[in-house]
Design a protein around this motif. Structure first.
Motif, PDB file in Angstrom:
ATOM      1  N   GLN A  53       0.801  -1.227   0.000  1.00  0.00           N
ATOM      2  CA  GLN A  53       0.000   0.000   0.000  1.00  0.00           C
ATOM      3  C   GLN A  53       0.832   1.275   0.000  1.00  0.00           C
ATOM      4  OE1 GLN A  53      -2.709  -0.591   3.305  1.00  0.00           O
ATOM      5  NE2 GLN A  53      -3.370  -2.523   2.426  1.00  0.00           N
ATOM      6  N   THR A  54       2.088   1.130   0.290  1.00  0.00           N
ATOM      7  CA  THR A  54       2.942   2.324   0.328  1.00  0.00           C
ATOM      8  C   THR A  54       4.256   1.994  -0.354  1.00  0.00           C
ATOM      9  OG1 THR A  54       2.022   2.765   2.508  1.00  0.00           O
ATOM     10  CG2 THR A  54       3.895   4.098   1.849  1.00  0.00           C
ATOM     11  N   TYR A  55       4.713   2.882  -1.221  1.00  0.00           N
ATOM     12  CA  TYR A  55       5.998   2.652  -1.881  1.00  0.00           C
ATOM     13  C   TYR A  55       6.676   4.003  -2.051  1.00  0.00           C
ATOM     14  CZ  TYR A  55       9.491   1.079  -5.236  1.00  0.00           C
ATOM     15  OH  TYR A  55      10.675   0.799  -5.871  1.00  0.00           O
ATOM     16  N   GLN A  56       7.791   4.154  -1.392  1.00  0.00           N
ATOM     17  CA  GLN A  56       8.553   5.398  -1.483  1.00  0.00           C
ATOM     18  C   GLN A  56       7.652   6.606  -1.297  1.00  0.00           C
ATOM     19  OE1 GLN A  56      10.727   5.141  -5.153  1.00  0.00           O
ATOM     20  NE2 GLN A  56      12.217   3.702  -4.304  1.00  0.00           N
ATOM     21  N   GLY A  57       6.834   6.533  -0.273  1.00  0.00           N
ATOM     22  CA  GLY A  57       5.991   7.671   0.058  1.00  0.00           C
ATOM     23  C   GLY A  57       4.671   7.711  -0.675  1.00  0.00           C
ATOM     24  N   ALA A  58       4.565   6.995  -1.800  1.00  0.00           N
ATOM     25  CA  ALA A  58       3.308   7.009  -2.546  1.00  0.00           C
ATOM     26  C   ALA A  58       2.332   6.021  -1.911  1.00  0.00           C
ATOM     27  CB  ALA A  58       3.563   6.631  -4.002  1.00  0.00           C
ATOM     28  N   LYS A  59       1.093   6.464  -1.773  1.00  0.00           N
ATOM     29  CA  LYS A  59       0.040   5.592  -1.277  1.00  0.00           C
ATOM     30  C   LYS A  59      -0.656   4.952  -2.477  1.00  0.00           C
ATOM     31  CE  LYS A  59      -0.404   6.695   3.274  1.00  0.00           C
ATOM     32  NZ  LYS A  59      -0.504   5.737   4.387  1.00  0.00           N
ATOM     33  N   ILE A  60      -0.796   3.647  -2.455  1.00  0.00           N
ATOM     34  CA  ILE A  60      -1.502   2.949  -3.527  1.00  0.00           C
ATOM     35  C   ILE A  60      -2.870   2.538  -2.979  1.00  0.00           C
ATOM     36  CG2 ILE A  60      -1.293   1.170  -5.289  1.00  0.00           C
ATOM     37  CD1 ILE A  60       1.244   2.825  -5.100  1.00  0.00           C
ATOM     38  N   PRO A  61      -3.954   3.025  -3.583  1.00  0.00           N
ATOM     39  CA  PRO A  61      -5.288   2.727  -3.037  1.00  0.00           C
ATOM     40  C   PRO A  61      -5.732   1.325  -3.424  1.00  0.00           C
ATOM     41  CG  PRO A  61      -5.505   4.093  -4.978  1.00  0.00           C
ATOM     42  CD  PRO A  61      -4.027   3.895  -4.765  1.00  0.00           C
ATOM     43  N   THR A  62      -5.084   0.331  -2.829  1.00  0.00           N
ATOM     44  CA  THR A  62      -5.277  -1.039  -3.288  1.00  0.00           C
ATOM     45  C   THR A  62      -6.729  -1.503  -3.152  1.00  0.00           C
ATOM     46  OG1 THR A  62      -4.594  -1.809  -1.102  1.00  0.00           O
ATOM     47  CG2 THR A  62      -2.904  -1.712  -2.792  1.00  0.00           C
ATOM     48  N   GLU A  63      -7.392  -1.117  -2.081  1.00  0.00           N
ATOM     49  CA  GLU A  63      -8.764  -1.586  -1.908  1.00  0.00           C
ATOM     50  C   GLU A  63      -9.701  -0.919  -2.908  1.00  0.00           C
ATOM     51  OE1 GLU A  63      -9.956  -1.624   2.231  1.00  0.00           O
ATOM     52  OE2 GLU A  63      -8.721  -3.406   2.530  1.00  0.00           O
ATOM     53  N   THR A  64      -9.484   0.344  -3.161  1.00  0.00           N
ATOM     54  CA  THR A  64     -10.294   1.028  -4.170  1.00  0.00           C
ATOM     55  C   THR A  64     -10.057   0.404  -5.548  1.00  0.00           C
ATOM     56  OG1 THR A  64     -10.261   3.074  -2.901  1.00  0.00           O
ATOM     57  CG2 THR A  64     -10.743   3.257  -5.253  1.00  0.00           C
ATOM     58  N   ILE A  65      -8.812   0.134  -5.855  1.00  0.00           N
ATOM     59  CA  ILE A  65      -8.496  -0.505  -7.141  1.00  0.00           C
ATOM     60  C   ILE A  65      -9.211  -1.855  -7.241  1.00  0.00           C
ATOM     61  CG2 ILE A  65      -6.625  -1.588  -8.469  1.00  0.00           C
ATOM     62  CD1 ILE A  65      -4.749   0.620  -7.192  1.00  0.00           C
ATOM     63  N   ALA A  66      -9.161  -2.611  -6.166  1.00  0.00           N
ATOM     64  CA  ALA A  66      -9.782  -3.940  -6.178  1.00  0.00           C
ATOM     65  C   ALA A  66     -11.295  -3.835  -6.372  1.00  0.00           C
ATOM     66  CB  ALA A  66      -9.467  -4.676  -4.874  1.00  0.00           C
TER      67      ALA A  66
END
Lengths: 401, 401, 401, 401
Positions: free
Chosen positions: D96-109
């Motif tokens: 869910q987090t990579y080098q400060g970026a938040k990835i909205p994994t649940e929204t994507i799913a």
């Protein structure tokens, strides 16, 4: 004397004790709303203590949103069974990481819930009669609070909010409050047939008090309808006796009046709570912070149970205003009724409310002016000691419902 | 004239409008607690209508326990995104089978929730930004109610409960109520940058009214900090202008006072509600049935939203007492403030409360005795027409929060 | 002899024991997929027994869909902690009402799950380390089954399905199967540091067998890296010794080969299963009904765990074909390998499959014709006794994973 | 030529096409297990694409655990309704987090799930007929993968695992696979009465093929029993015609053979899938990666749908072995059947398997030795190009079920 904005004034109108009609309600320990209040507050205390133990300060959390979904049951004389479990969802926010340390907030919450259920509801098997689930997110990261072991700085109010407290309790209030506490205390120790879901409504009209009790009976201790009737009668007599300790007024006690013996419709449960059969519950829907619902008095809508006691101003001010009212009544003579209201100012230290307002009905022969200075001093002193409310909440000394 | 137990008496103390300090709060449409109230009430209306359509009468149900678990989001100028969805659990009881007919209660509930969310929260995508789950059990089977299309018999009270209503609204109450409704109405139609989560606190001290507004802004319509500041200014000016329509007192409006531009801490959201980021909610925790939280007035703890409007006495009496108060004030001259309280008697017809109590502050030169008969007649008439409350609730004409 | 359609023929190709490369896998008791299999099957047994006790026959149910959502944990030498609980959702269908009797299917399921977890996973506290939720609907009402205490009629197949079984196990299969059972049996009794999540992969190339073991260690019994290394070494030696009881081939055992001591990456857990940290699981994804995953052999995709053993033909035929294969090998000399396949015919009695097919690799000097009659008789006899499979499943005598 | 360990050898036994009995099954698009496979794989693709878009590389995730809990419905000629919604829980791990970026994994799913449902199941309203919930935790943080836009290094195997593929498909396999695809393709475009839940079982005995189809019909397009019978007849004729394109053998097609018109028991649904009424589902329980369940062939237990295509070796090797088998058959003459098996070696580059094993049944007159070199070269080439499998999965070009 501080510069706190403290006002003392006569209360408009009659003391509640002198009003013609008075209504008082209390949802007992096993009422679905109270179960939620209790779990939420117990989780809150556990989190606060764990934060202190682990990182030396209470971090940001709020766990004031437990939801209970009723199950279904088939009670039967001699012992029935739960058909579908009760489902409880603990909801809230809690900081999970602090300076590299991981705080197992969900585990803490579940263990606190288990401890609370096992201690208070012996017929309700944790994990099977009641499923407890948890969804604790993290709130805004910048809200970490300072309530450390070394530093007890006074936090700032997190909101514009309002607390209200009264003292002393009226006779009807005392009867309703104490009857439930004793039924769920010494009485139930000797009477396992009495469940924890006890709801009391006190209605006083002039000098007559009617106390209506809805009391869940536990089927495994009730073998037949005669035993049930005896259990009902025992509760009635016990509450009546107890009531006469608090009043000289006429008291009538009604227990499980909705029963219809011909229809076989009686208040029999397997687990001691109506949560087993169709009654949902949630936090903040029942008793106010003083344990009662009192439409004759000012009430705050705030759900105190489960809130963070460090800086959640609604919780603190509701508990503090009650504590102040009680202190004033205990220390100052001549007061028939006092109401304390505290209004916060967002961003300001919580020991310095926007206004602290004391409205008093004095006894005959006493004027507010006579006692104003004394009252002001007590209010001021208690405000200065506001952080002790936080401590007492964390230590479980103050109840919230 | 009926034999109803109606009392009319002078109110002790000052009208709220004349008290020195007055506090009024309203949680707007998009506040997490109000979202729950709205979904619960919308589900309730849908169930009632479907029962009428399908079996000709409203069957037993209660859907007053919606729980919202906040999500998380990453708002950003020009448009951010939801990271974790909001989770809403609709909880309650509803009869699923009636004389062989299956009623799809969960489908009805979900569709009503979808309709409510899509109508009121355009930025909140149903099913992805917000997951709506449902747990509708069945309650006790013997509670089927009679509120049919042909027969409108008056049901009996299901509980000993209490409702309270007031009229007229004070200036501060009107400002708080109308400001939110207009902001979420005509204003937002022209200002899509304003989210639905608007919370207003009105505080009057003597003749000065402070209105504090917390207004969630929608990031996709706000390109930078200047646009944000302009949006805040527009709200402030709009509320100030609107307030002056209701009062000649001095009014000051404060919008998003917790913002800290230096820290970049502003009230920016992706979906228009704080439910996206850490604020949980549930039914009955916010506004009372008249849309306001008014610590200066008697309030009922009852959660009206979602309750069955046929025989849930707490809901009916809260709505009815407000309706009566409004009717009296409209029809009778000389009243500065009236409070109506209705106390039910379990098992008795709901048009015959245990006591209906009207407390009145009259205008100068008018005594309660002058108008007592007139007031009593109106109270009596409205009680006789109690089932119209049920109809108006089902038709969505009465709001509950 | 019956008229059953039984075919006996030579198997094409080599016996697995004689093939050059053989791969065998077993997911141990504490693997997340096996946890699901175990709970599902234990719930199934409990339901079957309760149905028999309560209504004298097994009613329609299937509980073959348990889903496990991993938690998170912070293991540490000497004892770590669970941060987020494991979540297990028991899914299925079960008849809840039969001739007026209410069957508490969800309570039965939860109690079975608790019993299973507490018996098998001492480090995993039910209700706090693992939340178990349940969603048991009702299936089609017309599928009530007849498997009563008095009547043991042979049910009809509910589907066109297929079962396959083999005997005897190869050396590699025996090693993999027995190593896991002994590790989770007598070994762990003396070695509490070994968790239940043990995964074994056996690979044979010619006459060399490599056994790769991934074994979760329990942190509260492991004080430091030396203790961990010793625990790994102990497992390796134990498995090696055990293997030599089953083979004369060269055996090498590898334990926790993914460890990287320099990085501190070792297989340390708090609860003894990787479900505590990121490994989800579900029913039917792991071992086949004989406890193994054997790509060298025909396998059925059927998830046997949790299925109703009365008429779920996929479950019955997989267990029965294995039982037949074992019986044949035990009773008939000269067989190197046998594979039994049973193909059902929807709507036909399950003791009369569309085809029962026995493929045999004989030992040197024996021809299939020599033993065909004997084999056919055993197959016929076992098919006639198909309902004993149901009994043995209900009694917990047959394992399904 | 590389140093890869590639073996080419004759297959023991007959080609499946030449065996006496052959069984082939396919669970169509709308089967509950396939719905789960489809959602899981679509979520996986969406995550992979979003990771590439946002951070330039695919991060660690696995979403191979979707669980479907069946609803209930009341289908009726002309249009029935869903009573209780289907519940789908998407389970897995995603960074869910990579080098400060938040990835909205649940929204994507959730968005991927919505897109998949809306595209493929027009009768199933997302959010009301089917509730989709999501629980995506984070796995071990150190498993970030490198599959960037610039660098396409070959990852190492994350496990000791196994993949198997075959070519060409037998006639029966082709019929089963193509019939489902065409029914859910061109046929349903013209026949909206056919739901997506189509299950096919092909059984060949010698030269006779029986195709058994269970096809859910959609009630809103079926007005009465005659229309239903016509719909069944149309499917039967269509499948029969289609089958004859693939075989000269005798073919008989059976559609909805469990129907009992006298009892009114027909396969009528409201939404086109049995998930609406009692049939649960989950990932990896149905079709293998080639779209079929083939007990006559070696199968892998691996659930390919939803797995990360960058380094999940089970997924990659199952897809790759099938691709290799197809390539060999297309490019090399004289092959009647080929089976490719790939066995990984944990920690080694995935283009260098422990062993790549090709077993071949040649046509008459061709020996394995004749083609061994050619086959080896193709296997070697395809292994070298292994990362193209990842690309094709992410692009949705390869199906997994």
């Amino acid at each position: 004397m501080s510069n706190r904005n403290i006002r003392v004034e006569p209360m408009a109108g009659l003391a509640v004790e002198d009003q013609e009609v008075e209504i008082v309600e209390r949802k007992g320990l096993g009422h679905p709303d109270s179960i939620c209040d209790g779990i939420a507050e117990h989780v809150s205390q556990a989190l606060a203590r764990e934060y202190l133990d682990r990182v030396g300060k209470v971090l940001h959390y709020n766990t004031d949103e437990t939801q209970l979904v009723a199950g279904s049951a088939a009670p039967a004389f001699g012992g029935g069974e739960v058909l579908e479990p009760v489902y409880v969802l603990i909801v809230g926010r809690a900081t999970q990481t602090y300076q590299g340390a991981k705080i197992p907030t969900e585990t803490i919450a579940l263990r606190a819930a288990r401890e609370y259920v096992e201690t208070n509801f012996p017929e309700l098997e944790f994990g099977t009669d009641v499923i407890v689930d948890v969804r604790l997110g993290e709130g805004s990261g910048d809200l970490q609070e300072v309530f450390g072991e070394e530093e007890r700085t006074v936090p700032s109010a997190n909101d514009t909010s309002f607390g209200v407290g009264h003292a002393p309790l009226t006779e009807t209030e005392q009867i309703v409050l104490e009857a439930e506490r004793h039924l769920n205390g010494e009485y139930s120790a000797d009477h396992p047939e009495l469940g924890e879901d006890i709801k009391l409504m006190g209605k006083r009209e002039g000098d007559r008090i009617d106390v209506t009790v809805a009391a869940a009976m536990v089927d495994s201790y009730i073998d037949d309808i005669d035993a049930y009737q005896e259990a009902v009668r025992d509760v009635r007599e016990y509450v009546h006796d107890l009531a006469t300790e608090y009043t000289d007024r006429e008291v009538e006690v009604h227990v499980n009046t909705a029963d219809d013996y011909d229809e076989g419709a009686i208040y029999l449960t397997t687990t001691g709570t109506s949560a087993e059969m169709g009654d949902d519950g949630s936090v903040g829907r029942g008793n106010r912070a003083n344990g009662l619902i009192t439409p004759n008095r000012s009430m705050s809508m705030e759900a105190t149970s489960g809130k963070n006691p460090v800086n959640h101003i609604g919780k603190i001010y509701n508990l503090l205003s009650t504590a102040i009212a009680e202190a004033v009544v205990e220390e100052v003579d001549g007061i028939r009724e006092i109401r304390i209201r505290l209004l916060s100012q967002i961003g300001q230290p919580i020991d310095d409310p926007h206004v602290a307002d004391a409205a008093i009905v004095t006894e005959d022969g006493v004027s507010v002016a006579d006692i104003e200075q004394e009252v002001t001093a007590i209010v001021d002193r208690e405000l200065a000691d506001v952080t002790s409310i936080t401590e007492r909440v964390i230590d479980g000394e103050l109840t919230t419902f």
